[in-house]
Design an enzyme around this catalytic site. Structure first.
Site, PDB file in Angstrom:
ATOM      1  N   GLN A 112      -4.667  -1.461   9.845  1.00 30.95           N
ATOM      2  CA  GLN A 112      -4.439  -3.004   9.152  1.00 30.95           C
ATOM      3  C   GLN A 112      -5.180  -4.000  10.014  1.00 30.95           C
ATOM      4  O   GLN A 112      -4.660  -4.079  11.261  1.00 30.95           O
ATOM      5  CB  GLN A 112      -3.061  -3.168   8.724  1.00 30.95           C
ATOM      6  CG  GLN A 112      -2.859  -4.636   7.965  1.00 30.95           C
ATOM      7  CD  GLN A 112      -3.392  -4.471   6.638  1.00 30.95           C
ATOM      8  OE1 GLN A 112      -3.428  -3.299   5.906  1.00 30.95           O
ATOM      9  NE2 GLN A 112      -3.889  -5.574   6.238  1.00 30.95           N
ATOM     10  N   ASP A 127     -11.046   2.990   4.520  1.00 29.14           N
ATOM     11  CA  ASP A 127     -11.208   1.695   4.236  1.00 29.14           C
ATOM     12  C   ASP A 127     -12.950   1.427   4.018  1.00 29.14           C
ATOM     13  O   ASP A 127     -13.231   0.478   3.670  1.00 29.14           O
ATOM     14  CB  ASP A 127     -10.985   0.839   5.450  1.00 29.14           C
ATOM     15  CG  ASP A 127      -9.631   0.118   5.393  1.00 29.14           C
ATOM     16  OD1 ASP A 127      -9.599  -0.503   4.245  1.00 29.14           O
ATOM     17  OD2 ASP A 127      -8.964  -0.216   6.576  1.00 29.14           O
ATOM     18  N   LYS A 183       0.646  -1.138   0.051  1.00 32.10           N
ATOM     19  CA  LYS A 183      -0.034   0.070  -0.015  1.00 32.10           C
ATOM     20  C   LYS A 183       0.853   1.235  -0.075  1.00 32.10           C
ATOM     21  O   LYS A 183       0.529   2.131  -0.714  1.00 32.10           O
ATOM     22  CB  LYS A 183      -1.045   0.014   1.141  1.00 32.10           C
ATOM     23  CG  LYS A 183      -1.973  -0.905   1.207  1.00 32.10           C
ATOM     24  CD  LYS A 183      -2.750  -1.319   2.504  1.00 32.10           C
ATOM     25  CE  LYS A 183      -3.827  -2.369   2.355  1.00 32.10           C
ATOM     26  NZ  LYS A 183      -4.512  -2.646   3.611  1.00 32.10           N
TER      27      LYS A 183
HETATM   28  N1  GUN Z   1      -6.987  -6.902   5.956  1.00 32.46           N
HETATM   29  C1  GUN Z   1      -7.618  -7.465   5.112  1.00 32.46           C
HETATM   30  N2  GUN Z   1      -8.195  -6.618   4.126  1.00 32.46           N
HETATM   31  C2  GUN Z   1      -8.074  -5.524   4.721  1.00 32.46           C
HETATM   32  C3  GUN Z   1      -8.590  -4.281   4.122  1.00 32.46           C
HETATM   33  O1  GUN Z   1      -9.022  -4.092   3.079  1.00 32.46           O
HETATM   34  N3  GUN Z   1      -8.364  -3.304   5.021  1.00 32.46           N
HETATM   35  C4  GUN Z   1      -7.510  -3.266   6.102  1.00 32.46           C
HETATM   36  N4  GUN Z   1      -7.427  -2.126   6.961  1.00 32.46           N
HETATM   37  N5  GUN Z   1      -7.201  -4.497   6.673  1.00 32.46           N
HETATM   38  C5  GUN Z   1      -7.544  -5.442   6.035  1.00 32.46           C
END
Ligand code: GUN
Length: 286
Positions: free
Chosen positions: A98, A121, A54
């Site tokens: 996350q 998110d 990311k």
């Molecule tokens: N863990 C797995 N997928 C995601 C996501 O889309 N966002 C976040 N913050 N954590 C995740």
């Protein structure tokens, strides 16, 4: 029939290029660099990889990304303090915590603490509600990425029977909501671990979305010949990544399908960048 492979990397690249161009223009006009703050707690190896990808994608698109690494035993209070600081920091436009979190932290409580206007998110209840009502602020990245893929591939969703396997808050539930939304207009069935005779239902799908988290759960005999199959799963099988779809058998039956890796994964990151830029733009309007 042999399936056409839907290349998520190519589609994600076009989204990221668009975001990069818009971010540069936004910066030229306002002097503001769209900024994502990522919070990574503990040392889960998969989460480390996701967060690194990311960050890299942000930088490549001309967005700023600030990583906050916290030890696995961080207290609830300390984490809440950091989130409060990021909420108040005007130079931060998007906040991503996350997941999964260490067990001692209640993820609902943590996600609720993120300011809904920085919730890139799309996990905050306010944003989930807005999405469900068809007036989204931020769409959740993975289901939004799937919708982008379907659009790019010109898969007709109107009147189609879409079957979603999985009912998670991150993928299954919002995926079903986006597919049934006005404009997308699919007829949606959601299957889950308690669904009876799941194959009988998946075989009715024009569009089959697997987000169940079980390696190779969907086999070719569960797929209607000619269906479009989207594999959201990322599972580890020794050293290799496998999806929720058994690629070899599905490949013989579907008309188009996404690979793992290189399918939905890159789209999730592209949509996160788009949301971060959107958050920065909305911060100016507010
Ligand atoms: N863990 C797995 N997928 C995601 C996501 O889309 N966002 C976040 N913050 N954590 C995740």
């Amino acid at each position: 029939m042999v399936a056409r492979v839907i290349d998520g990397k190519v589609i994600a690249e076009t989204v990221k290029n668009r975001v990069a161009a818009e971010a540069a223009e936004f910066q030229r006009v306002t002097g503001i660099t769209a900024t994502l703050a990522a919070v990574l707690i503990g040392d889960d190896p998969a989460s480390q990889v996701y967060v690194r990808n990311k960050e890299r994608a942000c930088h490549k698109a001309g967005l700023r990304s600030v990583l906050h690494r916290l030890p696995a035993d961080i207290s609830r209070m300390e984490l809440m303090d950091l989130i409060a600081k990021l909420n108040q920091d005007p130079s931060v436009h998007g906040i991503l915590v996350q997941l999964p979190l260490p067990k001692h932290l209640d993820s609902a409580m943590v996600l609720d603490a993120v300011s809904p206007v920085k919730d890139v998110d799309g996990f905050h209840p306010q944003n989930v509600g807005l999405m469900l009502q068809g007036r989204p602020r931020f769409l959740p990245c993975t289901p939004h990425g799937v919708m982008e893929m379907l659009k790019y591939e010109q898969v007709a969703t109107v009147g189609a029977h879409a079957v979603v396997i999985g009912r998670s808050d991150i993928v299954g539930k919002p995926m079903a909501a986006l597919l049934m939304q006005k404009g997308a207009d699919a007829t949606v069935t959601v299957c889950h671990s308690r669904t009876r005779d799941i194959a009988a239902i998946t075989r009715q799908a024009d569009i089959l979305i697997a987000a169940v988290g079980i390696p190779r759960f969907v086999t070719g005999d569960m797929i209607r010949p000619g269906a479009v199959v989207i594999d959201v799963g990322i599972n580890r099988d020794g050293d290799t990544l496998v999806g929720d779809v058994d690629y070899e058998s599905a490949f013989q039956t579907a008309s188009a399908m996404t690979p793992v890796p290189g399918g939905v994964g890159p789209m999730t990151i592209a949509m996160l960048l788009q949301n971060t830029l959107l958050a920065a733009m909305q911060s100016v309007k507010a």
